[in-house]
Design a protein around this motif. Structure first.
Motif, short mmCIF file in Angstrom:
data_model
loop_
_atom_site.label_atom_id
_atom_site.label_comp_id
_atom_site.label_asym_id
_atom_site.label_seq_id
_atom_site.Cartn_x
_atom_site.Cartn_y
_atom_site.Cartn_z
N UNK A 23 40.90 37.15 35.30
CA UNK A 23 40.65 36.77 36.68
C UNK A 23 41.80 35.97 37.26
N UNK A 24 42.34 35.07 36.45
CA UNK A 24 43.43 34.23 36.93
C UNK A 24 44.77 34.96 36.98
N UNK A 25 44.87 36.06 36.27
CA UNK A 25 46.12 36.83 36.30
C UNK A 25 45.95 38.05 37.20
N UNK A 26 45.35 39.10 36.69
CA UNK A 26 45.18 40.34 37.46
C UNK A 26 44.35 40.12 38.73
N UNK A 27 43.37 39.27 38.64
CA UNK A 27 42.49 39.05 39.79
C UNK A 27 43.17 38.35 40.96
N UNK A 29 46.86 38.32 41.30
CA UNK A 29 48.21 38.82 41.58
C UNK A 29 48.24 39.69 42.82
N UNK A 30 49.30 39.75 43.57
CA UNK A 30 50.43 38.83 43.56
C UNK A 30 50.03 37.49 44.18
N UNK A 31 50.65 36.43 43.71
CA UNK A 31 50.26 35.09 44.12
C UNK A 31 50.84 34.68 45.47
N UNK A 32 51.96 35.28 45.86
CA UNK A 32 52.66 34.88 47.08
C UNK A 32 52.64 36.03 48.07
N UNK A 33 52.33 35.87 49.31
CA UNK A 33 52.08 34.63 50.04
C UNK A 33 50.65 34.11 49.87
N UNK A 34 49.73 34.95 49.45
CA UNK A 34 48.37 34.51 49.12
C UNK A 34 47.84 35.46 48.06
N UNK A 35 46.85 35.00 47.26
CA UNK A 35 46.28 35.91 46.25
C UNK A 35 45.76 37.19 46.90
N UNK A 36 46.03 38.30 46.26
CA UNK A 36 45.71 39.61 46.82
C UNK A 36 44.22 39.78 47.08
N UNK A 37 43.39 39.33 46.14
CA UNK A 37 41.94 39.49 46.32
C UNK A 37 41.47 38.69 47.52
N UNK A 38 42.11 37.55 47.77
CA UNK A 38 41.73 36.72 48.91
C UNK A 38 41.99 37.48 50.22
N UNK A 39 43.15 38.11 50.31
CA UNK A 39 43.46 38.90 51.50
C UNK A 39 42.50 40.06 51.69
N UNK A 40 42.13 40.71 50.58
CA UNK A 40 41.18 41.83 50.67
C UNK A 40 39.80 41.34 51.09
N UNK A 59 40.89 46.59 46.07
CA UNK A 59 39.84 45.57 46.09
C UNK A 59 39.04 45.58 44.79
N UNK A 60 38.65 46.76 44.34
CA UNK A 60 37.87 46.85 43.10
C UNK A 60 38.72 46.52 41.87
N UNK A 61 39.99 46.89 41.89
CA UNK A 61 40.88 46.57 40.78
C UNK A 61 41.03 45.06 40.62
N UNK A 62 41.27 44.35 41.72
CA UNK A 62 41.46 42.91 41.66
C UNK A 62 40.13 42.15 41.59
N UNK A 63 39.04 42.79 41.98
CA UNK A 63 37.74 42.13 41.96
C UNK A 63 36.96 42.29 40.67
#
Length: 89
Positions: A23-27, A29-40, A59-63
């Motif tokens: 979760x902390x890695x794949x979930x 990534x990418x960390x910059x400019x914001x976590x990808x899952x957060x944007x989704x 979304x499902x990959x990172x979630x």
């Protein structure tokens, strides 16, 4: 059958540390400019206008690691509650 289900639940909940690492890695990534899952999630909560198949896959990959982590922690918590109830009786 119930014993087999209990063993599977115990084995799955024992993997919570692996799911946390995922979760902390794949979930995230990418960390910059914001976590990808957060944007989704923001996009999804905003109505998912313009989301295409690749966006849903992303979304499902990172979630998925987050979902696995929540399920494992829920099973672990449920087992602890059940164990403490059995000790009281």
């Amino acid at each position: 059958m119930d014993k087999k289900k209990s063993q599977l639940s115990t084995a799955f909940s024992a993997q919570w540390k692996s799911f946390l690492l995922l979760s902390l890695s794949l979930g995230l990534m990418p960390f910059v400019p914001e976590p990808h899952i957060w944007g989704k999630l923001e996009w999804l909560l905003g109505g998912a206008q313009g989301m295409q198949a690749m966006d849903w896959f992303d979304f499902f990959l990172h979630g998925t690691p987050w979902l696995l982590l929540l399920v494992a922690l829920g099973l672990k918590l449920g087992a602890q509650v059940s164990k403490s109830e059995q000790e009281k009786n």
